[in-house]
Design a protein around this motif. Sequence first.
Motif, short mmCIF file in Angstrom:
data_model
loop_
_atom_site.label_atom_id
_atom_site.label_comp_id
_atom_site.label_asym_id
_atom_site.label_seq_id
_atom_site.Cartn_x
_atom_site.Cartn_y
_atom_site.Cartn_z
N LEU A 20 -32.29 -24.48 40.82
CA LEU A 20 -32.64 -25.73 40.16
C LEU A 20 -33.10 -26.77 41.17
O LEU A 20 -32.90 -27.97 41.00
CB LEU A 20 -31.46 -26.26 39.35
N SER A 21 -33.76 -26.31 42.21
CA SER A 21 -34.22 -27.21 43.28
C SER A 21 -35.07 -28.35 42.75
O SER A 21 -34.97 -29.49 43.23
CB SER A 21 -35.02 -26.40 44.30
N ASP A 22 -35.91 -28.07 41.76
CA ASP A 22 -36.82 -29.10 41.23
C ASP A 22 -36.09 -30.21 40.50
O ASP A 22 -36.70 -31.24 40.17
CB ASP A 22 -37.86 -28.46 40.30
N PHE A 23 -34.80 -30.04 40.23
CA PHE A 23 -34.04 -31.06 39.52
C PHE A 23 -33.18 -31.89 40.45
O PHE A 23 -32.37 -32.70 40.00
CB PHE A 23 -33.14 -30.39 38.46
N ARG A 24 -33.34 -31.71 41.75
CA ARG A 24 -32.58 -32.49 42.72
C ARG A 24 -33.51 -33.01 43.81
O ARG A 24 -34.57 -32.45 44.07
CB ARG A 24 -31.46 -31.64 43.34
N SER A 25 -33.08 -34.06 44.48
CA SER A 25 -33.88 -34.68 45.54
C SER A 25 -34.10 -33.72 46.69
O SER A 25 -33.23 -32.91 47.03
CB SER A 25 -33.17 -35.94 46.04
N ALA A 26 -35.26 -33.84 47.34
CA ALA A 26 -35.54 -33.03 48.51
C ALA A 26 -34.59 -33.37 49.66
O ALA A 26 -34.36 -32.55 50.55
CB ALA A 26 -36.98 -33.25 48.96
N LYS A 27 -34.02 -34.58 49.63
CA LYS A 27 -33.12 -35.02 50.70
C LYS A 27 -31.66 -34.63 50.45
O LYS A 27 -30.80 -34.88 51.30
CB LYS A 27 -33.22 -36.53 50.87
N ARG A 76 -46.59 -34.61 38.45
CA ARG A 76 -46.30 -35.45 37.31
C ARG A 76 -45.45 -34.71 36.29
O ARG A 76 -44.54 -35.29 35.67
CB ARG A 76 -47.61 -35.94 36.67
N HIS A 77 -45.71 -33.42 36.12
CA HIS A 77 -44.90 -32.61 35.21
C HIS A 77 -43.44 -32.63 35.63
O HIS A 77 -42.54 -32.83 34.80
CB HIS A 77 -45.43 -31.18 35.18
N LEU A 78 -43.17 -32.43 36.93
CA LEU A 78 -41.80 -32.44 37.41
C LEU A 78 -41.16 -33.80 37.23
O LEU A 78 -39.98 -33.91 36.86
CB LEU A 78 -41.75 -32.03 38.88
#
Length: 466
Positions: free
Chosen positions: A288-295, A367-369
């Motif tokens: 679920l990487s796309d649902f959390r901050s890159a940091k 934009r989708h994310l």
Amino acid sequence: MKVRATVSTSPPLFAALAESLERQIHEGVYKAGEKLPSLREIAALRSYGKNTVISAFELLVSRGLVEPRRGSGFFVKEGLAAGGAAEDNSSLHRAMDIVWLMRMQLRNEPGQLTVGDAFPPSEWLAGARLDRIHHKVARGGLGTLFRYGDRLGYAPLRHRLVRHLAHLGLDASPQQIVLTHGANEAMDLIVRYFVPPGAVVLIDDPGYYPLLGKLHLVGARTVGVPRLTDGPDLQALERLLKALRPRVFFTQSLAHNPTGSDLSRAKAKAMLRLAEQHNLLLVENDALSDFRSAKAPRLSALDQLERTLYVGSFSKSLSAALRVGFVACSPDLANDLANLKILTGVSSSEYAERTVDTLLAERHHARHLEQLREKLAEATQQAYDLLDTMGARVFVRPQHSLFIWARWPEFPDAQALAQTMLAKNIVMAPGNIFSVNSQVPSPWSRCNPHAVLDPRFRQAFDQLRR
């Protein structure tokens, strides 16, 4: 005057019915090849609902005792000997119980509301515009679309993932990435490579229950590390490392399934110190990487794949139907896993991998994310408010989460609650199915925030309380 509702901690009706029928089969009441009573007959005889009887029969099918024959009913499987129960502790038997649980969660019947669903609603994912890119995929790869793909996976997607991982703070090369048939195949390859029969393996508890099935299937000794609101219980982890000397710990740092909790940075660093001290390999599932901050703190980014393997997926943010995942690790291990992938499945789908690469390259993908996270945040906050009004206790409250781990004090056994709700066409995900010991009742349930907001859930719950 309201009567406080209580739920028995005894096994749910469908499980009790399955055990009764299984016992009769092994005692010779129903012989190999013999037809069992019909669903209608059992329902009438025992005053059970149809869903209860269906669930019991499906459990017997998953255990290899019964087989359905279209238009004829359910029959005891040929070759079963009477007078001796099947080996209940066999790895296959335990794994098949997990398969049955997965089938229950994946079942999507008309009119059914799946409160324990593990995916965003389909209409949210429509923003990825999967319907518009098939011609681009076909036009760009006519020479390879009719052949097996590269053993490591589609090279342009692996190069794109190098840039994606760099955004997360993880330095990798294309030769360190193996594309797989979803995150599940990635974990399956890792289990096959690192876990011999009888090996001690640590996992989050509660944790990802399909992984439990994989470990049961190879005959591993699976030990749970309690999951707290900020990650694994470090004291319990250290005790297990000293006592059992396990080689591998499967964990999910961020957006944990099923609790929704996130690993703190301090705890992440402490876990890596323990891993170094005890020669422990950490397999980090970041599906679920796309649902959390890159940091956000990721073990693999802090460790740079020294003692970590990083597993990723696109199922939750693009489409589960594409079945594209990957594992990032050291180059030598990536080479071995790619060879193992050839032996077990020849190759992953280059068509699906080209599709994901094309979607990620589209200008509207970012934009989708963003819209996906905005919708999830709104639904999550509304779900918290609703659950509060229903008297639920929530384990942890991130700003947005695909999973909410909740319990209702008057219902101490979530599996019994789930069976009662199933009669109202509401499918829940009781906490015991996520536990290493699924026989111990759990008061917790995994809830999908969007599904929780469906009025049918509140209505069914209120009826149950009354």
